[in-house]
Design a protein around this motif. Sequence first.
Motif, mmCIF file in Angstrom:
data_model
loop_
_atom_site.group_PDB
_atom_site.id
_atom_site.type_symbol
_atom_site.label_atom_id
_atom_site.label_comp_id
_atom_site.label_asym_id
_atom_site.label_seq_id
_atom_site.Cartn_x
_atom_site.Cartn_y
_atom_site.Cartn_z
ATOM 1 N N LYS A 27 15.140 -0.546 -0.512
ATOM 2 C CA LYS A 27 14.056 -0.355 0.596
ATOM 3 C C LYS A 27 13.378 0.384 0.757
ATOM 4 N N LYS A 28 13.579 1.451 1.036
ATOM 5 C CA LYS A 28 12.245 2.443 1.342
ATOM 6 C C LYS A 28 11.233 2.443 0.503
ATOM 7 N N LYS A 29 11.541 2.341 -1.177
ATOM 8 C CA LYS A 29 11.183 2.306 -2.186
ATOM 9 C C LYS A 29 10.031 1.019 -1.761
ATOM 10 N N ALA A 30 11.006 0.309 -1.533
ATOM 11 C CA ALA A 30 9.792 -1.327 -2.117
ATOM 12 C C ALA A 30 9.161 -1.318 -0.274
ATOM 13 N N GLU A 31 9.447 -0.706 0.807
ATOM 14 C CA GLU A 31 9.133 -0.999 1.937
ATOM 15 C C GLU A 31 7.590 0.388 1.353
ATOM 16 N N GLU A 32 7.847 1.786 0.953
ATOM 17 C CA GLU A 32 6.717 2.274 0.476
ATOM 18 C C GLU A 32 5.402 1.761 -0.540
ATOM 19 N N ALA A 46 4.911 -1.415 -0.925
ATOM 20 C CA ALA A 46 4.874 -1.972 0.174
ATOM 21 C C ALA A 46 3.134 -1.832 1.496
ATOM 22 N N ARG A 47 3.660 -0.706 1.587
ATOM 23 C CA ARG A 47 2.224 0.307 2.050
ATOM 24 C C ARG A 47 1.303 0.303 1.317
ATOM 25 N N GLU A 59 -0.032 -0.832 -1.112
ATOM 26 C CA GLU A 59 -0.183 -1.930 -1.978
ATOM 27 C C GLU A 59 -0.929 -2.130 -0.838
ATOM 28 N N ALA A 60 -0.780 -2.517 0.445
ATOM 29 C CA ALA A 60 -2.135 -2.170 1.709
ATOM 30 C C ALA A 60 -2.704 -1.352 2.116
ATOM 31 N N ALA A 61 -2.656 -0.295 1.487
ATOM 32 C CA ALA A 61 -4.027 0.794 1.935
ATOM 33 C C ALA A 61 -4.852 0.690 0.853
ATOM 34 N N ALA A 62 -4.034 0.228 -0.710
ATOM 35 C CA ALA A 62 -4.739 -0.508 -1.555
ATOM 36 C C ALA A 62 -6.570 -1.131 -1.332
ATOM 37 N N THR A 63 -5.543 -2.080 -0.389
ATOM 38 C CA THR A 63 -6.092 -3.532 -0.046
ATOM 39 C C THR A 63 -7.243 -3.174 0.551
ATOM 40 N N GLU A 64 -6.261 -2.994 1.739
ATOM 41 C CA GLU A 64 -7.320 -2.333 2.719
ATOM 42 C C GLU A 64 -8.655 -1.263 2.123
ATOM 43 N N ARG A 65 -8.945 -0.180 1.323
ATOM 44 C CA ARG A 65 -10.222 0.846 1.030
ATOM 45 C C ARG A 65 -10.369 -0.494 -0.063
ATOM 46 N N ALA A 66 -10.005 -1.170 -0.378
ATOM 47 C CA ALA A 66 -10.505 -2.381 -1.445
ATOM 48 C C ALA A 66 -11.975 -2.612 -0.296
ATOM 49 N N SER A 67 -10.898 -3.485 0.741
ATOM 50 C CA SER A 67 -11.961 -4.504 1.235
ATOM 51 C C SER A 67 -12.814 -3.754 2.035
#
Length: 277
Positions: free
Chosen positions: A110-115, A117-118, A120-128
Amino acid sequence: MSHTAHIPSHRKPRRSASRVALRAGVAGGVLSTIAVAGAAGPANAEPVTETIEMPTLTSGLAGSIAQSADATQQVAFTLELRAQEDAAATKAAEIAKKAKAEAQRKAEAKKKAEEAARAEAAATERASRSAARTTLAAVSTSSGSDSGSSSASASVSQATGSAAAVLAFVQAQLGDAYVMGSTGPNAWDCSGLVQAAYRQIGVDLPRVSGDQSTAGTQVSLSNLQPGDILYWGGAGSAYHTGIYVGGGQFIGAQNPSTGVVQKSLDWDPPSGAVRVL
């Protein structure tokens, strides 16, 4: 006369034959009398018999053996029960160990999945943000260095992600009054407006201008990006802040006479800038 004539002899004197014969006769007479008395008794007399009862020992011995058997059986039962309890405890410990290992495995997964996901979200945000800044830079270049509020509006409309949200918020406050110490919703001071704009995207900034001027990474005024915080005065001791919206423009709650306005950097050149996004 010999030398031993007066020395008494140590030998026992020999018994005379007459004394031996006399004693033998007496003994024989006694034995003859006993024999005669025996023969004179009844011929058909039954032999005398007597039953002697011996004490019985087997009853006490049987009780002791029974008690010993009971004690042995009890010990065997106790040992068997203890063996069963030990086996049950061992099995329970194994089950608990497996459950703990499984829980740890799930927690790690679960921890790895959350990390992930975070990340991926950070990468998406940076790309945006990168795409938004690239778009804003292109719009700013094509529109010229000082094309007024229309250029800034185009930058806001093209922006995406967190930077676009910050720019949209401050643009929506244009025309609001300037009141020292106010934090909205219809009146602001300079740092109150900046703090509220960033709060919309989940970023908590300090309340006053001096702290806001060091809240991010210092950037050159020649390398500004939409969403950067502009400050006037020294870093850490600034007295005024605003937000760069692209196209050489910024929005800020300036003073009581102007309120919240959008102006060119040339109208009031800032001292420096910090980047939070």
